[in-house]
Design a protein around this motif. Structure first.
Motif, PDB file in Angstrom:
ATOM      1  N   VAL B  21       0.833  -1.204   0.000  1.00 38.58           N
ATOM      2  CA  VAL B  21       0.000   0.000   0.000  1.00 38.58           C
ATOM      3  C   VAL B  21       0.872   1.261   0.000  1.00 38.58           C
ATOM      4  N   HIS B  22       0.616   2.105  -0.978  1.00 37.86           N
ATOM      5  CA  HIS B  22       1.296   3.402  -1.087  1.00 37.86           C
ATOM      6  C   HIS B  22       0.292   4.508  -0.873  1.00 37.86           C
ATOM      7  N   LYS B  23       0.701   5.528  -0.124  1.00 33.55           N
ATOM      8  CA  LYS B  23      -0.186   6.684   0.024  1.00 33.55           C
ATOM      9  C   LYS B  23       0.645   7.938   0.217  1.00 33.55           C
ATOM     10  N   ARG B  24       0.329   8.961  -0.528  1.00 35.86           N
ATOM     11  CA  ARG B  24       0.987  10.239  -0.266  1.00 35.86           C
ATOM     12  C   ARG B  24      -0.022  11.368  -0.364  1.00 35.86           C
ATOM     13  N   PHE B  25       0.292  12.439   0.317  1.00 28.49           N
ATOM     14  CA  PHE B  25      -0.524  13.646   0.238  1.00 28.49           C
ATOM     15  C   PHE B  25       0.327  14.703  -0.447  1.00 28.49           C
ATOM     16  N   GLY B  26      -0.038  15.093  -1.642  1.00 25.79           N
ATOM     17  CA  GLY B  26       0.811  15.999  -2.413  1.00 25.79           C
ATOM     18  C   GLY B  26       2.131  15.305  -2.696  1.00 25.79           C
ATOM     19  N   THR B  27       3.217  15.898  -2.223  1.00 24.12           N
ATOM     20  CA  THR B  27       4.522  15.268  -2.437  1.00 24.12           C
ATOM     21  C   THR B  27       4.984  14.509  -1.199  1.00 24.12           C
ATOM     22  N   HIS B  28       4.176  14.577  -0.136  1.00 20.92           N
ATOM     23  CA  HIS B  28       4.575  13.994   1.136  1.00 20.92           C
ATOM     24  C   HIS B  28       4.178  12.516   1.174  1.00 20.92           C
ATOM     25  N   VAL B  29       5.185  11.641   1.032  1.00 25.78           N
ATOM     26  CA  VAL B  29       4.905  10.208   1.039  1.00 25.78           C
ATOM     27  C   VAL B  29       4.682   9.747   2.476  1.00 25.78           C
ATOM     28  N   VAL B  30       3.527   9.182   2.751  1.00 29.39           N
ATOM     29  CA  VAL B  30       3.233   8.728   4.112  1.00 29.39           C
ATOM     30  C   VAL B  30       3.395   7.210   4.209  1.00 29.39           C
ATOM     31  N   LEU B  31       2.781   6.468   3.306  1.00 28.05           N
ATOM     32  CA  LEU B  31       2.939   5.017   3.301  1.00 28.05           C
ATOM     33  C   LEU B  31       3.673   4.633   2.017  1.00 28.05           C
ATOM     34  N   ASP B  32       4.732   3.818   2.196  1.00 26.74           N
ATOM     35  CA  ASP B  32       5.597   3.536   1.060  1.00 26.74           C
ATOM     36  C   ASP B  32       5.719   2.019   0.887  1.00 26.74           C
ATOM     37  N   GLY B  33       4.640   1.407   0.427  1.00 27.74           N
ATOM     38  CA  GLY B  33       4.669  -0.034   0.197  1.00 27.74           C
ATOM     39  C   GLY B  33       4.498  -0.862   1.451  1.00 27.74           C
ATOM     40  N   VAL B  34       3.440  -0.574   2.211  1.00 28.79           N
ATOM     41  CA  VAL B  34       3.206  -1.294   3.453  1.00 28.79           C
ATOM     42  C   VAL B  34       2.555  -2.647   3.174  1.00 28.79           C
ATOM     43  N   ASN B  35       3.107  -3.699   3.801  1.00 32.71           N
ATOM     44  CA  ASN B  35       2.493  -5.022   3.763  1.00 32.71           C
ATOM     45  C   ASN B  35       2.105  -5.409   5.175  1.00 32.71           C
ATOM     46  N   LEU B  36       0.897  -5.937   5.317  1.00 37.44           N
ATOM     47  CA  LEU B  36       0.444  -6.283   6.662  1.00 37.44           C
ATOM     48  C   LEU B  36      -0.620  -7.349   6.536  1.00 37.44           C
ATOM     49  N   SER B  37      -0.508  -8.362   7.401  1.00 38.91           N
ATOM     50  CA  SER B  37      -1.479  -9.442   7.340  1.00 38.91           C
ATOM     51  C   SER B  37      -1.851  -9.798   8.770  1.00 38.91           C
ATOM     52  N   SER B  50       5.055  10.392  16.330  1.00 41.19           N
ATOM     53  CA  SER B  50       3.923  11.227  15.940  1.00 41.19           C
ATOM     54  C   SER B  50       4.093  11.693  14.495  1.00 41.19           C
ATOM     55  N   GLY B  51       3.056  11.518  13.707  1.00 39.62           N
ATOM     56  CA  GLY B  51       3.094  12.003  12.331  1.00 39.62           C
ATOM     57  C   GLY B  51       3.667  11.029  11.317  1.00 39.62           C
ATOM     58  N   VAL B  52       3.994   9.777  11.718  1.00 40.57           N
ATOM     59  CA  VAL B  52       4.535   8.835  10.730  1.00 40.57           C
ATOM     60  C   VAL B  52       3.444   8.241   9.843  1.00 40.57           C
ATOM     61  N   GLY B  53       2.190   8.332  10.276  1.00 37.63           N
ATOM     62  CA  GLY B  53       1.132   7.803   9.418  1.00 37.63           C
ATOM     63  C   GLY B  53       0.391   6.611   9.999  1.00 37.63           C
ATOM     64  N   LYS B  54       0.367   6.494  11.315  1.00 38.19           N
ATOM     65  CA  LYS B  54      -0.354   5.375  11.938  1.00 38.19           C
ATOM     66  C   LYS B  54      -1.858   5.507  11.698  1.00 38.19           C
ATOM     67  N   SER B  55      -2.363   6.739  11.919  1.00 35.78           N
ATOM     68  CA  SER B  55      -3.792   6.946  11.695  1.00 35.78           C
ATOM     69  C   SER B  55      -4.133   6.745  10.219  1.00 35.78           C
ATOM     70  N   VAL B  56      -3.270   7.259   9.349  1.00 28.66           N
ATOM     71  CA  VAL B  56      -3.491   7.089   7.916  1.00 28.66           C
ATOM     72  C   VAL B  56      -3.560   5.609   7.567  1.00 28.66           C
TER      73      VAL B  56
END
Ligand code: ATP
Ligand code: MG
Lengths: 269, 267
Positions: B21-37, B50-56
């Motif tokens: 899973v990849h997610k960014r807001f504008g140019t700010h990359v928050v999730l960069d290829g997360v795998n989770l099972s 704080s701010g690493v993207g846990k809530s995201v």
């Protein structure tokens, strides 16, 4: 410079696209919502907030517009010996233009800002997300009742505004300036047709819908923080105001064309 | 929806799975290829600065955010990109405690807890009232039904929000910082509640927290998010014994040289 213009254009088009989708979603929910009792219950508090609470503002607006219109016109008409026709001028301007537009503007100011603030606060405090997580569509639950209330109430409030305005105009003409009441009302009734009144109210229905949609959209898309909410409110009001004026012009043209095609041009003088 | 029969490998299918899973807001990359099972019944605790993207990250699980790329599965069914309408049915299986509580401020505490029940079922007034009282008692707040959210403290709001999140007895509960803003005793009660929900109802839990007492009390598994990916994924014991310096710093609460340099720069 060019890049800025380009970026602004793209942003505006983006926002327009998002607004269209938002409006379409709202409208698409309406048929199903009208069949559910639960959804009808959501409407009542909105009628109260948007309608009942707006009446005083509308009364004041209407009365003073009527007073001002009549006071402006009276000397000129009297000089031309046309004071008996004053009611035509005052009331026609009221029902066709000033009533719907001013009621719309007041509605945008009083209600639009409040709707944007309410929904914007819900957005920044994640209440909209909370609704979605609990399986409730925020558009159906929040936007539809508010927009419907605006559509239904805008013409009713406009009628208040019209009524109070015509009383105000009559007051200045008959009580203050001693123009005889009989011809004042006679010529008014003669000149103003149902069409004039209804076309004004038709405009107000459109204004109401636009105010509701714009205000809710601004709330739903507002930026984080108290500052974001404040900015969204201002922007909702300014946008509604401009859209009302632009729509007014085009609807006026449309109504004129319709009238002239059906009944032909009618001179007032 | 959660049809078990269209899932032949039932026992082994993770209840939640994120793939690349990849997610960014504008140019700010928050999730960069997360795998989770996450297997059913597990309690996963996610930690990170704080701010690493846990809530995201956890918002992706319930579709509040859509990944830019990558996939999200619930019981083997792909859910990212699902229409809002289809997702809304699925979401009844989830309870979500928001970081800022997100109580509806036009409703009383009791109406807030009753809301998901009213939306999802046709229970009678009396039944709903009873259920609301039960859930509020679980978080130690029975009796606040008629208070408005503005009359509650931050910690009380959080607990009312937790009661609302568990009102429908969901199979998966996502807790975004459940103990932040609570006193240590109250926090421990919430930890116990998380444990009890897991043991009694076999719910799957994902807990985002900064609170190490929560980590060591409730976690079956801990994952630490940093720079858009997990830099640690293991048991609480492994976490304590980890030699990875960034993990070490986090659990001992020590700022690095760089963090302190920032402070000097600002002063
Ligand atoms: N809707 C959004 N639009 C733009 N940026 C966002 C949005 N949501 C989150 N972010 C950004 O993503 C990053 C991660 O946010 P997130 O809320 O997930 O942090 P967090 O790990 O939960 O932090 P905390 O522990 O403080 O809650 C932040 O830098 C935030 O600014
Ligand atoms: Mg967070």
């Amino acid at each position: 410079m060019l890049a800025t213009i380009g970026a602004t254009t793209i942003n505006t088009l983006d926002a327009l696209g998002a607004f269209s989708r938002f409006s379409w979603k709202t409208v698409a929910h309406m048929p199903a919502a009208s069949m559910r009792r639960k959804d009808w219950k959501l409407l009542m508090p909105q009628f109260y907030l948007i309608g009942v609470r707006s009446v005083p503002v509308m009364v004041i607006t209407g009365v003073f517009v009527g007073l001002v219109l009549a006071a402006q016109a009276v000397d000129q008409l009297r000089a031309a010996g046309l004071e008996s026709r004053m009611g035509v001028l005052v009331n026609l301007s009221l029902v066709k233009e000033l009533g719907p537009v001013l009621a719309g503007v007041m509605l945008a100011g009083r209600v639009g800002g409040a709707l944007t603030a309410e929904l914007g606060t819900m957005r920044v405090t994640e209440q909209l997300d909370a609704l979605r997580v609990m399986g409730t569509d925020p558009v159906r639950y929040l936007v539809v009742p508010r927009v419907v209330a605006c559509i239904v109430l805008a013409p009713l409030l406009t009628m208040y505004c019209n009524l109070m305005g015509s009383i105000g105009g009559w007051f200045v003409a008959v009580i203050v300036n001693h123009i005889p009441s009989e011809p004042y009302t006679y010529y008014t009734a003669e000149a103003i047709e149902k069409w004039d009144v209804y076309s004004g109210l038709a405009k107000s229905v459109v204004f109401g819908g636009l105010i509701g949609l714009i205000s809710c959209f601004k709330g739903f898309t507002c930026r984080a923080g108290a500052e974001g909410v404040g900015r969204a409110c201002t922007s909702a009001f300014v946008t509604s105001f401009i859209v009302i004026l632009i729509t007014d012009y085009f609807m006026l043209r449309l109504m004129q064309d319709m009238y002239n095609t059906i009944w032909g041009f009618k001179p007032l003088l | 929806m959660a049809d078990k029969q269209n899932n032949p490998s039932d026992g082994n299918t993770p209840i939640i799975q994120l793939i690349d899973v990849h997610k960014r807001f504008g140019t700010h990359v928050v999730l960069d290829g997360v795998n989770l099972s996450i297997p059913e019944g597990q309690t996963l605790v996610i930690i990170g600065a704080s701010g690493v993207g846990k809530s995201v990250l956890i918002k992706h699980i319930v579709g509040l955010l859509q990944p830019d790329s990558g996939q999200v599965y619930y019981r083997g069914q792909r859910v990212d990109g699902l229409s809002e309408k289809k997702f809304s049915k699925l979401r009844r299986n989830f309870g979500y405690l928001f970081q800022l509580s997100a109580l509806f401020d036009s409703m009383t505490a009791g109406q807030n807890v009753a809301f998901p029940v009213e939306q999802a079922s046709k229970k009678s007034r009396a039944e709903i009232d009873r259920l609301v009282a039960t859930k509020l008692r679980l978080v130690g707040l029975d009796g606040v039904q008629h208070k408005m959210p503005t009359e509650l403290s931050g910690g009380q709001k959080k607990r009312v929000a937790l009661a609302r999140a568990i009102a429908l007895d969901p199979e998966v509960i996502l807790y975004d910082e459940p103990t932040t803003g609570l006193d240590p005793v109250r926090a421990d009660v919430i930890n116990e509640l998380i444990l009890r929900l897991k043991n009694n109802l076999r719910v799957t839990s994902i807990v985002v927290t900064h609170d190490l007492s929560t980590v060591f009390k409730v976690a079956d598994r801990v994952a630490m998010l940093m720079g858009g990916n997990f830099i640690f994924d293991g048991t609480p014991t492994e976490l304590r014994e980890s030699t990875e310096p960034r993990v070490q710093r986090f659990i001992s609460g020590r700022a690095s040289e760089e963090d302190l340099l920032e402070l000097d720069g600002a002063a």
